[in-house]
Design an enzyme around this catalytic site. Sequence first.
Site, PDB file in Angstrom:
ATOM      1  N   LYS A 233       2.045  -3.310   7.274  1.00 28.93           N
ATOM      2  CA  LYS A 233       2.357  -3.504   5.849  1.00 28.93           C
ATOM      3  C   LYS A 233       3.819  -3.106   5.573  1.00 28.93           C
ATOM      4  O   LYS A 233       4.501  -3.755   4.780  1.00 28.93           O
ATOM      5  CB  LYS A 233       1.408  -2.679   4.969  1.00 28.93           C
ATOM      6  CG  LYS A 233      -0.034  -3.139   4.974  1.00 28.93           C
ATOM      7  CD  LYS A 233      -0.272  -4.524   4.378  1.00 28.93           C
ATOM      8  CE  LYS A 233      -0.056  -4.610   2.898  1.00 28.93           C
ATOM      9  NZ  LYS A 233      -0.469  -5.937   2.354  1.00 28.93           N
TER      10      LYS A 233
ATOM     11  N   THR B  55       0.820  -1.216   0.000  1.00 31.27           N
ATOM     12  CA  THR B  55       0.000   0.000   0.000  1.00 31.27           C
ATOM     13  C   THR B  55       0.853   1.265   0.000  1.00 31.27           C
ATOM     14  O   THR B  55       1.989   1.259   0.501  1.00 31.27           O
ATOM     15  CB  THR B  55      -0.884  -0.012   1.265  1.00 31.27           C
ATOM     16  OG1 THR B  55      -1.527   1.243   1.398  1.00 31.27           O
ATOM     17  CG2 THR B  55      -0.084  -0.255   2.545  1.00 31.27           C
ATOM     18  N   ASP B  56       0.279   2.354  -0.490  1.00 29.96           N
ATOM     19  CA  ASP B  56       0.996   3.639  -0.432  1.00 29.96           C
ATOM     20  C   ASP B  56       1.083   4.166   1.006  1.00 29.96           C
ATOM     21  O   ASP B  56       1.868   5.083   1.285  1.00 29.96           O
ATOM     22  CB  ASP B  56       0.329   4.686  -1.343  1.00 29.96           C
ATOM     23  CG  ASP B  56      -1.126   4.985  -1.007  1.00 29.96           C
ATOM     24  OD1 ASP B  56      -1.682   4.353  -0.086  1.00 29.96           O
ATOM     25  OD2 ASP B  56      -1.713   5.864  -1.678  1.00 29.96           O
ATOM     26  N   GLU B  57       0.279   3.588   1.920  1.00 35.85           N
ATOM     27  CA  GLU B  57       0.272   4.103   3.299  1.00 35.85           C
ATOM     28  C   GLU B  57       1.609   3.879   4.016  1.00 35.85           C
ATOM     29  O   GLU B  57       1.869   4.516   5.036  1.00 35.85           O
ATOM     30  CB  GLU B  57      -0.869   3.459   4.099  1.00 35.85           C
ATOM     31  CG  GLU B  57      -2.221   3.801   3.509  1.00 35.85           C
ATOM     32  CD  GLU B  57      -3.399   3.553   4.429  1.00 35.85           C
ATOM     33  OE1 GLU B  57      -3.186   3.344   5.639  1.00 35.85           O
ATOM     34  OE2 GLU B  57      -4.522   3.561   3.933  1.00 35.85           O
TER      35      GLU B  57
ATOM     36  N   TYR C   1      -2.081  -0.397  10.879  1.00 35.11           N
ATOM     37  CA  TYR C   1      -2.190  -1.084   9.581  1.00 35.11           C
ATOM     38  C   TYR C   1      -0.960  -0.806   8.731  1.00 35.11           C
ATOM     39  O   TYR C   1      -0.307  -1.737   8.233  1.00 35.11           O
ATOM     40  CB  TYR C   1      -3.457  -0.631   8.841  1.00 35.11           C
ATOM     41  CG  TYR C   1      -3.449  -0.968   7.360  1.00 35.11           C
ATOM     42  CD1 TYR C   1      -3.565  -2.295   6.928  1.00 35.11           C
ATOM     43  CD2 TYR C   1      -3.308   0.023   6.381  1.00 35.11           C
ATOM     44  CE1 TYR C   1      -3.538  -2.612   5.567  1.00 35.11           C
ATOM     45  CE2 TYR C   1      -3.278  -0.284   5.029  1.00 35.11           C
ATOM     46  CZ  TYR C   1      -3.397  -1.601   4.627  1.00 35.11           C
ATOM     47  OH  TYR C   1      -3.360  -1.909   3.285  1.00 35.11           O
TER      48      TYR C   1
END
Length: 348
Positions: free
Chosen positions: A160, A131-133, A156
Amino acid sequence: MKKSILITGGAGFIGSHVVRLFVTKYPEYRIINLDSLTYAGNLLNLTDIEEAENYHFSKVDIQNESALEKVFNQFQITDVIHLAAESHVDRSITDPLAFVNTNVIGTVNLLNVAKNFWPDKEKHLFYHISTDEVYGSLHDGGFFLESTPYDPQSPYSASKASSDHFVRAYANTYKLRTVISNCSNNYGPNQFPEKLIPLCIHNIKNNRPLPIYGKGENVRDWLFVIDHARAIDDIFHTGKDNETYNIGGFNEWKNIDIVRLLCEIMDKKLGRSPGTSAELITFVKDRAGHDLRYAIDASKIKTELGWEPSLTFEIGIEKTVDWYLENEAWLTGVTSGDYQKYYDKHYG
Ligand code: NAD
Ligand code: DAU
């Protein structure tokens, strides 16, 4: 079979679109969908392809090493596309350990099994969907590049980021062939109605409040899920070993604007007078540690692999609203106990 590809999390939102694309586009590949069917996993997402000869489903938790080994042996797995994860930021705030267990420990477990099963590692690929997060929150403009340092801000995104680090560590230490892609927010059919867009469609339809965290000024970069699946196909087949690719929609929206747009579209579709659905907008307490803005620079995948989104947001969001309006049974199924009955009947 040319390849025997294990796709984890294939019963989830993005995974089901990836499984469908690979099963239908590559009849010469065997596709094994491995999923533990949490609340977010749903075999109803795949009823159209479940009879295909090259499709198999295995109900396994990625934390279970011996069950994974059995699947690798049974299907002589040649490659992995790993999507299984706990994916919802709000849930990670209330139950961070569930995210460590699946996203970190589960991923390391899967890496171990793949590493041990593939003595000739150069012939096999472990592809991690991320993810870009992991890059954190953009406050002063700019975009996330593949070289942006990791700065995860939620449980989260920390989980990741950790799994990404383990994938790179396995590439470096054990010479596992890997690739990672970090994608922006997806939307489209089959997304569990806890995420912003399907939640709002569901609530508008049922005249329920539309909860906007804080002032609704947080920005996300939205990509149609099938375009993410196309990018995964391109990266799997033509991405360079041990590289990272950012995937994004070139499509930034403030939350409040996207919710207003959904209200306008739904007013028209439901025959309501303009402005009716917008009355449901309700500003609520902000998400803890809410990231302000995500925005991907997807130039690398565009210039190196020739990928770009195939749909404009206007078309994608219209298709998405239509899908939810036409698939009331799916929505009821995933939000009630009916889905378990389907599973027990077919796979129990
Ligand atoms: P999802 O929550 O819809 O689906 C996750 C799937 O994983 C479900 O089918 C679930 O049953 C399965 N799963 C969960 N824990 C498992 C376990 N321990 N063992 C086996 N299966 C398990 O998620 P999604 O939105 O489709 O996201 C898929 C992947 O893409 C995730 O890795 C996520 O981090 C990543 N991602 C999502 C987005 C997005 O906008 N949704 C964007 C970028 C990256
Ligand atoms: O950026 C990629 C990520 O996008 C993925 O890695 C995650 O798996 C996926 O869930 C998504 O995370 P977000 O937190 O951005 O998605 P969500 O749909 O939960 O929220 C989108 C924005 O809307 C976010 O700023 C929070 C806000 N929001 C969300 C909900 C559910 C609201 O204002 N109200 C809500 O009820």
